[in-house]
Scaffold this active site. Structure first.
Site, short mmCIF file in Angstrom:
data_model
loop_
_atom_site.label_atom_id
_atom_site.label_comp_id
_atom_site.label_asym_id
_atom_site.label_seq_id
_atom_site.Cartn_x
_atom_site.Cartn_y
_atom_site.Cartn_z
N ASP A 99 0.96 -1.13 -0.07
CA ASP A 99 -0.07 0.04 0.07
C ASP A 99 0.76 1.29 0.06
OD1 ASP A 99 -2.36 1.34 -0.14
OD2 ASP A 99 -2.91 0.83 2.04
N GLU B 100 2.80 4.68 -4.45
CA GLU B 100 2.80 5.42 -5.61
C GLU B 100 4.09 5.99 -5.68
OE1 GLU B 100 -1.31 4.62 -4.73
OE2 GLU B 100 0.17 5.60 -3.52
N ASP C 241 -8.57 2.69 -2.68
CA ASP C 241 -9.83 3.27 -1.87
C ASP C 241 -11.05 3.76 -2.35
OD1 ASP C 241 -7.88 2.90 0.17
OD2 ASP C 241 -7.59 5.05 0.50
#
Length: 799
Positions: free
Chosen positions: A457, A460, A536
């Site tokens: 997670d 990015e 999300d």
């Protein structure tokens, strides 16, 4: 700081608390100052186009064409893949391509003069025509144009001709901005570009190529998201092709679908404009049927990682478990209600103060013991792993990273610091092989805690910022496998490189087990190391629709294993929405509930007895179909074909199917038509050609065409293709063949690829055929051997 930055700063402080919020303000200022000091201003630029063709050099598989102000290399691979590289760009080095597997050239493809001063490369599967001013057409062997790339345009910085050489980049692969415009057939439809919430068909508009944490939940109108790729799949009557621009810099794709002249002959082609902030202009074009295109793409970028058997079952996750006691209570709740469960996922709250590779010993005093206890009941533990490391002296991971010189630095050689959940943090440079090896070894701690799988997670990567971008400064320095460069090039491949580090580390630590890993962010080639999930997604009916779009889009980009947060991440779904999401998830590769802290629970019994009963039905059907999912996973590894496919997969010339986005094929045998809006109890379904059986009622429908089917709250419509032979779990737990009666005079077929375990055993592909003979259905092995499985025939009552 302007007014918008001030508003965002206030919102950030409210969202994460005063201390974390103030850190995010300081982090944003540091990033802005670092970029202002280290990155050159745009300054004066000089536009450049290729100019007229001057000469050509034939080479194996194609050749080099020299223009007045540029050069183009055209190369046709043995499988028909076309490579084009401008200004000296070569296929490698590349993060997307399978290492050392750049395809051999087609020795029979030759470069020869074309009319009007151009050139062409003729091969068995494709024809490439280059005009004398640099336009490139990719055509079918029969001459139909699939794609026309207009001459590109560069904007070179003036007065800094040595910038590329000083940065260690090949000539033409550095800071020059460029744009390339393309034309496709008037009837063409665009798909792909990674995970897009609005699709899977990509409408007119601009799509950014920059992996982005949306900073909250997202819905169909939000773009970009966490996993973008410069990969387009274009479907038209003339044929299907995939184009991949192998460039990880920030860019923007602007698409416009064409229009047909209704017989007048005045068609307006579809157009694509790709603008990149830098990096090489090089791309691949793969043509053929959708199945062939994905097969060639897999050969080029690597076979998808095969998840272990248990990872195809149902998994439960939540941010907000209070500790071991609650995890045991939730698992016991599934067992008491006879609901199959394969895994429980622990979020960042199981860490000690959110620090990666740690455990909160107060809430989880004996995590290995909990893992052993759950494993005895067939339930695995899966751990979240974030890349950011708390920058705190005494933290074991931080100290180890400092000793290994593992963290990203700025242009002045200082550690780049951002703000994430643990506070001020540093970031491993996964573009360095040394760092990947160091990071991969850290998973030994996770394995010792009893974890069997991992989800990446915040990769990015994310740095909380009160204003500006929520990531590292663009001037941050990266190794880029020894070439050197900055975050402008490394950003989009950061999640991919992190996945590689984890996957390779797990393979070394547990060489006899297939790793289970999926990641929020990534890039082209991500499938080599695992899958992805939606991120999300917002709770709501639009979020449900976006979930399907993401899975279909990623599959068409070569990432077959993915799924959403069932129920949405952010809020409390109503019982109907939760159930419809759950029913959809039962037919997607990654079947996982998940929610944010404070967003309500996701256990099926929390939504009432009616929902619980229908969710139990969906779970049991998933368990029954597990042998089919295992076969689809093996086929994805062997051929690149995704589990979840658009309806046009086997009929790309069917225009009605090309525009259908609310249903999908699960393999070749099943058509799934989820309920994507409130109050739906009956819905239209567009059928591909052939006979299809409603698996609940046995009623037969004939396609192509549209039919109406029942969609009661208890189930979503699932139809089976006539003649299909698919493996399912029988009442005794063994595999049996479910055969849907073929139409009289026509045969059917199916594949079974048993998974011998969670290791690396080479699979055996078993092929079966079905036919009608004298009023009964006959099933046979294609190799003539005994069938070897119990056979259950369905659909015979249709006549």
């Amino acid at each position: 700081m302007d007014g918008r930055d001030l508003v965002r700063s206030v919102r950030m402080i409210r969202a994460v608390g005063p201390a974390q919020g103030l850190r995010s303000v300081r982090s944003a200022w540091r990033a802005r100052r670092a970029d202002a000091q280290a990155l050159p201003g745009r300054g004066a630029e000089r536009a450049r186009v290729p100019g007229a063709a001057l000469s050509a050099e034939p080479q194996p598989g194609g050749g080099m064409i020299h223009f007045a102000r540029s050069s183009l290399r055209v190369r046709v691979a043995a499988g028909g893949a076309v490579f084009c590289g401008w200004d000296g760009a070569e296929p490698e080095p590349s993060y997307a391509l399978l290492a050392g597997a750049c395809p051999e050239v087609d020795a029979r493809a030759v470069l020869e003069p074309d009319t009007e001063g151009g050139w062409r490369v003729v091969s068995e599967r494709v024809l490439v025509v280059v005009s004398r001013h640099g336009a490139v057409e990719v055509r079918t062997p029969g001459g139909a144009v699939l794609r026309r790339e207009l001459p590109p345009r560069w904007w070179d910085r003036t007065g800094d001709e040595g910038a590329d050489e000083r940065a260690g980049r090949p000539e033409g692969c550095g800071g020059s901005r460029w744009v390339q415009r393309s034309e496709v057939a008037a009837d063409a439809r665009f798909f792909g570009l990674g995970g897009r919430a609005h699709g899977p068909r990509l409408r007119d508009g601009a799509y950014r190529l920059w992996n982005t944490d949306p900073g909250g939940t997202f819905g169909p109108g939000d773009d970009p998201l966490s996993l973008t790729m410069p990969v387009q799949l274009v479907v038209a009557d003339a044929g299907t092709h995939l184009v991949f621009h192998d460039n990880s810099w920030d860019g923007r794709v602007t698409l416009h679908e064409g229009t047909e002249g209704a017989g007048s002959g005045h068609d307006r082609p579809g157009t694509c404009e790709l603008r990149m902030d830098g990096g090489p202009l090089r791309y691949w074009v793969l043509a053929g049927s959708p199945a062939r295109v994905l097969q060639v793409w897999t050969a080029l970028t690597g076979a998808p990682a095969l998840p272990p058997q248990w990872a195809l079952g149902y998994q439960h996750a939540r941010w907000g478990f209070s500790g071991e006691t609650e995890v045991r209570r939730v698992v016991a709740g599934y067992q008491e209600r006879e609901l199959p469960l394969s895994a429980v996922h622990l979020d960042i709250d199981h860490y000690d103060r959110h620090r990666v590779f740690t455990v909160d010993r107060q809430r989880y005093p004996d995590l290995p013991g909990l893992a052993r206890e759950l494993r005895a009941d067939g339930v695995r533990l899966v751990s979240i792993v974030d890349p950011a490391v708390k920058a705190e002296p005494g933290d074991a991971v931080y100290e180890g990273g400092v000793a290994a010189d593992a963290f990203v630095r700025d242009a002045r050689g200082r550690e780049v610091r951002g703000v994430v959940w643990p506070g001020e943090s540093v970031y491993p440079d996964f573009t360095d092989a040394r760092v990947r090896k160091w990071w991969g070894a850290l998973y030994a701690e996770r394995l010792a805690q009893g974890f069997a799988g991992f989800w990446h997670d915040m990769n990015e990567p994310v740095s909380f910022a009160a204003f500006g971008e929520r990531t590292l400064p663009r001037s941050a320095r990266h190794a880029l496998e020894g070439r050197g460069g900055d975050h402008r090039e490394a950003h989009n491949i950061y999640g991919l490189a992190m996945a590689r580090a984890g996957f390779e580390g797990l393979c070394e630590l547990r060489p006899y087990e297939r790793p289970f890993l999926f990641s929020r962010s990534g890039w082209a080639g991500m499938q080599r190391y695992g899958g992805s999930w939606s991120g999300d997604v917002a709770t709501g009916w639009p979020g449900l629709r976006a979930s399907l779009s993401l899975v279909l889009g990623l599959g068409l980009c070569g990432v077959p294993y993915s799924g959403p947060d069932i129920g949405g991440y952010s809020g409390v779904p109503c019982p109907e929405l939760y159930l419809r999401w759950f029913q959809l998830g039962a037919y997607l590769p990654l079947f996982r509930t998940h929610s944010a802290i404070g967003a309500g629970r996701r256990e099926p019994w929390e939504y009432g007895s009616e929902v619980l009963g229908h969710a139990r039905t969906a779970l049991r059907e998933r368990q029954r179909l597990l042998p089919y999912f295992e076969t689809l996973g093996q086929l994805a590894r062997l051929t690149g074909a995704p589990y979840v496919r658009p309806l046009w997969w086997s009929a790309p010339r069917d225009r009605a199917l090309r525009d259908c986005e609310d249903a999908f094929l699960l393999g070749d045998a099943l058509l799934v038509a989820p309920a994507l809006a409130a109050g739906v109890t009956r819905r239209p379904v567009r059928l591909p050609r052939g006979r299809w059986y409603d698996t609940a009622t046995g009623r037969a429908y004939d396609g192509p065409g549209q039919v109406w089917v029942e969609a009661p709250l208890s189930r979503i419509p699932v139809l089976a293709r006539a003649g299909a032979v698919l493996p399912v779990a029988g009442a005794d737990g063994g595999t049996e063949l479910e055969v849907w009666a073929p139409v009289a005079g026509r045969g059917g077929s199916g594949l079974v690829v048993p998974d011998a375990g969670d290791g690396w055993q080479r699979p055996t592909v078993e092929r079966f055929t079905s036919r009608r003979a004298g009023g009964r259905v006959v099933v046979e092995r294609r190799d003539g051997g005994a069938v070897g499985y119990p056979v259950r025939v369905r659909g015979l009552t249709d006549g």
